[in-house]
Design an enzyme around this catalytic site. Structure first.
Site: not given
Length: 238
Positions: A10, A32, A59-61, A64-65, A67-68, A122, A184, A193, A213-214
């Site tokens: 991050d 990630k 990690d783009l989550k 959308d519809i 087809n996209t 989370t 953690r 979180q 992460g942090r």
């Protein structure tokens, strides 16, 4: 993929990313790449990390519809990421389309990336879910439902909190991946979180992979912090 400790990069740019990675003495990591870094550096950040020998969770989550999402996953498949994700709230047709895109875009002779779906973030509490999303079920039931439709769609697993992993494993099988942020050490601040656990309790719950992460990236000595997490995650006694 299983028993992986994934470090969330991050950082705002690749200069900071590679300065951070330089502190690991050439060790090959599972990292990630999230929205902040990807939107700043673009697809090349994935390629550069792969060239250095690291495994990458992109990690783009996507949500959308169908087809996209299918078209986006076709492009993502060629980057070489090892793990990608969507939001389960997009529904079964969207998740099936994501897999179609990954299959179509994966170069011949290569294995497609593992594909998982986010259940509930989370950072989301039960009260927030019920008030903001108007989902009146208990949070655990919502996560279980999203996990079930994710498996029905043919995906490889879910992103969930460590607190839900055992239930998902019991209902959907040990082969269904549970990737859990919100990890953690007992001495750490939980920050933003809500549903968190230690590496040891995540391991005991049968979690497939943890994301940290942090607690590592912002530590005074990131490599030392990484080793502490890894030792507890792997169940190594001193």
């Amino acid at each position: 993929m299983r028993n992986s400790l994934i470090i969330a990069l991050d950082f705002p740019n690749k200069t900071e990313v590679f300065h951070f990675l330089d502190r690991f003495n050439g060790e090959k990591l599972f990292v990630k790449v999230g929205m902040e870094l990807f939107y700043q550096e673009g697809p090349n950040i994935v390629r550069e990390l792969k060239e250095e020998g690291h495994q990458v969770f992109l990690d783009l989550k996507l949500h959308d519809i169908p087809n996209t999402v299918k078209s986006a996953m076709r492009n993502i498949a060629g980057l070489g990421a090892d793990l990608v994700n969507v939001h389960a709230a997009g529904g079964i047709r969207m998740m099936e389309s994501a897999l179609e895109g990954l299959d179509a875009g994966t170069p011949a002779g290569q294995k497609r990336p593992f594909a998982i779906a986010v259940t509930q973030l989370t950072s989301t509490s039960q009260q927030e879910m019920q008030e903001w999303q108007q989902i009146k079920l208990p949070l655990l039931d919502s996560v279980a439902h999203y996990a079930a439709i994710t498996k029905q769609a043919g995906m490889d697993g879910v992103v969930c909190s460590p607190l839900e992993a055992a239930l998902i494993r019991d209902h959907l099988g040990a082969d269904f991946l549970t990737v859990t942020p919100g990890i953690r050490l007992s001495s750490d601040d939980v920050q933003d979180q809500v549903r968190v656990a230690t590496p040891g309790s995540a391991r005991e719950s049968g979690v497939s992979a943890i994301v940290v992460g942090r607690s590592i990236t912002r530590a005074q000595n990131p490599y030392e912090s990484y080793q502490l997490f890894k030792t507890e995650w792997e169940g190594v006694t001193q």
